[in-house]
Design a protein around this motif. Sequence first.
Motif, mmCIF file in Angstrom:
data_model
loop_
_atom_site.group_PDB
_atom_site.id
_atom_site.type_symbol
_atom_site.label_atom_id
_atom_site.label_comp_id
_atom_site.label_asym_id
_atom_site.label_seq_id
_atom_site.Cartn_x
_atom_site.Cartn_y
_atom_site.Cartn_z
ATOM 1 N N LEU A 274 0.806 -1.499 0.453
ATOM 2 C CA LEU A 274 0.782 0.182 0.005
ATOM 3 C C LEU A 274 0.840 1.659 -0.021
ATOM 4 C CD1 LEU A 274 -3.227 -0.834 2.299
ATOM 5 C CD2 LEU A 274 -2.926 -0.603 0.074
ATOM 6 N N VAL A 275 2.140 0.937 0.863
ATOM 7 C CA VAL A 275 3.010 2.414 1.080
ATOM 8 C C VAL A 275 3.472 2.504 -0.333
ATOM 9 C CG1 VAL A 275 5.001 3.588 1.578
ATOM 10 C CG2 VAL A 275 2.784 2.288 3.357
ATOM 11 N N THR A 276 4.138 1.468 -0.752
ATOM 12 C CA THR A 276 4.470 1.765 -2.315
ATOM 13 C C THR A 276 3.581 1.742 -2.981
ATOM 14 O OG1 THR A 276 5.855 0.014 -1.789
ATOM 15 C CG2 THR A 276 6.022 0.507 -4.112
ATOM 16 N N PHE A 277 2.479 1.519 -3.313
ATOM 17 C CA PHE A 277 0.981 2.146 -4.169
ATOM 18 C C PHE A 277 1.169 3.301 -3.952
ATOM 19 C CE2 PHE A 277 -3.005 2.870 -4.704
ATOM 20 C CZ PHE A 277 -2.983 3.147 -5.548
ATOM 21 N N ALA B 167 4.294 -1.298 -7.929
ATOM 22 C CA ALA B 167 4.348 -0.951 -8.828
ATOM 23 C C ALA B 167 2.664 -0.293 -9.592
ATOM 24 C CB ALA B 167 5.595 -0.493 -9.279
ATOM 25 N N LEU B 168 2.269 -2.066 -9.529
ATOM 26 C CA LEU B 168 1.967 -2.129 -10.518
ATOM 27 C C LEU B 168 0.257 -1.937 -10.616
ATOM 28 C CD1 LEU B 168 2.755 -6.294 -10.787
ATOM 29 C CD2 LEU B 168 3.097 -4.306 -12.661
ATOM 30 N N LEU B 169 0.707 -2.058 -9.025
ATOM 31 C CA LEU B 169 -0.815 -1.445 -8.534
ATOM 32 C C LEU B 169 -1.166 0.089 -8.925
ATOM 33 C CD1 LEU B 169 -1.620 -3.112 -5.576
ATOM 34 C CD2 LEU B 169 -2.986 -3.321 -7.314
ATOM 35 N N SER B 170 -0.059 0.828 -8.825
ATOM 36 C CA SER B 170 0.181 2.011 -8.298
ATOM 37 C C SER B 170 -0.212 2.251 -10.888
ATOM 38 C CB SER B 170 1.804 2.804 -8.286
ATOM 39 O OG SER B 170 1.685 3.738 -9.443
ATOM 40 N N MET B 171 0.790 1.763 -11.842
ATOM 41 C CA MET B 171 0.154 1.293 -12.962
ATOM 42 C C MET B 171 -1.211 1.559 -13.292
ATOM 43 S SD MET B 171 3.664 0.180 -13.844
ATOM 44 C CE MET B 171 2.844 -0.876 -15.355
ATOM 45 N N GLY B 172 -1.447 0.770 -12.807
ATOM 46 C CA GLY B 172 -2.791 0.124 -13.058
ATOM 47 C C GLY B 172 -3.951 1.974 -12.331
ATOM 48 N N GLY B 173 -4.025 2.368 -11.302
ATOM 49 C CA GLY B 173 -4.565 3.103 -10.413
ATOM 50 C C GLY B 173 -3.858 4.704 -11.664
ATOM 51 N N ALA C 53 5.913 3.169 -17.359
ATOM 52 C CA ALA C 53 5.649 2.697 -16.578
ATOM 53 C C ALA C 53 7.347 1.486 -16.269
ATOM 54 C CB ALA C 53 5.040 1.081 -17.074
ATOM 55 N N PRO C 54 8.079 1.484 -16.704
ATOM 56 C CA PRO C 54 9.055 1.338 -16.470
ATOM 57 C C PRO C 54 10.195 2.706 -15.593
ATOM 58 C CG PRO C 54 9.561 1.968 -18.947
ATOM 59 C CD PRO C 54 8.308 2.225 -18.360
ATOM 60 N N ILE C 55 9.577 3.455 -15.547
ATOM 61 C CA ILE C 55 10.047 4.276 -14.017
ATOM 62 C C ILE C 55 9.739 3.622 -12.796
ATOM 63 C CG2 ILE C 55 9.955 6.398 -13.423
ATOM 64 C CD1 ILE C 55 10.217 7.597 -16.280
#
Length: 304
Positions: A26-29, A241-247, A279-281
């Motif tokens: 969650l914090v990473t997201f 990171a994947l959740l962040s990309m999706g959000g 996304a790669p970033i």
Amino acid sequence: MRFQFILSEIGIGLRRNLSMTVSVILVTFVSLTFVGAAVLTQMQISKLKGEWYDKVEISVFLCPQGSTKPTCAAGEATGEQIDAIEGLLAQPDVASEIQSVDFETKDEAWVLFSQDYSDRWWFDALTVDDMSASFRIKLTDPEQYQVINDVLNGRPGVEEVRDQRQVFEPLFLVLNRATLLSVGLAGVMLLAAVLLITTTIRLSALSRKRETGIMRLVGASNFFIQLPFMLEGAIAATVGALLSMGGLWLGVKVLIEDWLGQSVQWIPYITTSDVWIIAPILVGVAFLLAAISSIVTLSRYTKV
């Protein structure tokens, strides 16, 4: 065999510290969402500047009748004054900064003015004589406005030199400040993510102190002992990171493309394809978080 053992150790660690793992995700997201938002905001500013600055012109308004400006003390701009201005614009050091120059007469200005404001209640009180002739100057580099301003501002017959960029600068200022706010919040959250990943790895190591001790006695290397713990942090950060990309993708799709893109269509917007560009970033930052956390706790693991 070793690969299966590492996978089993990772699974055990994630199950034992499930709440901490979820917290890391969650914090990473959240932190990477702020990072992505900052990058996307800058991409949006670049799109706006690229679109609008190409259309920006410098308007040099000549003296109309009745102007109170000191440069208009002699009255309406004369033909000689207009010719003198054209001569200044043709000078090599000035002409090199100019892409095109258009002269707009009072009659042409009146036609354009009528098209835009003929429905206003005060329109009937104006006539063509109230209009100003003007030069419309398009620069090769819009940032070089000051060159034209220094040459023409204060010249006889020139009432005002106006840079259209001034209309857009407040918007860019707000967007830039929003970017700085996102970067600041992202920095705080990234620090929290590093500390949380470090704590998770440490707790995982302590909960398996007996197993790691046995592995050391049978000759396992430090790297082999530490690898499952480091991978646990890397996996949790990558999921964030994947959740962040999706959000970010969902936010751009719903708020930008489907809402703003349909409501205000004359502005160039970022798209979901821009999310995949950054996304790669985001993934790279996630791995960096995991690497920093592993380095911070590496010396302690060797003593487990």
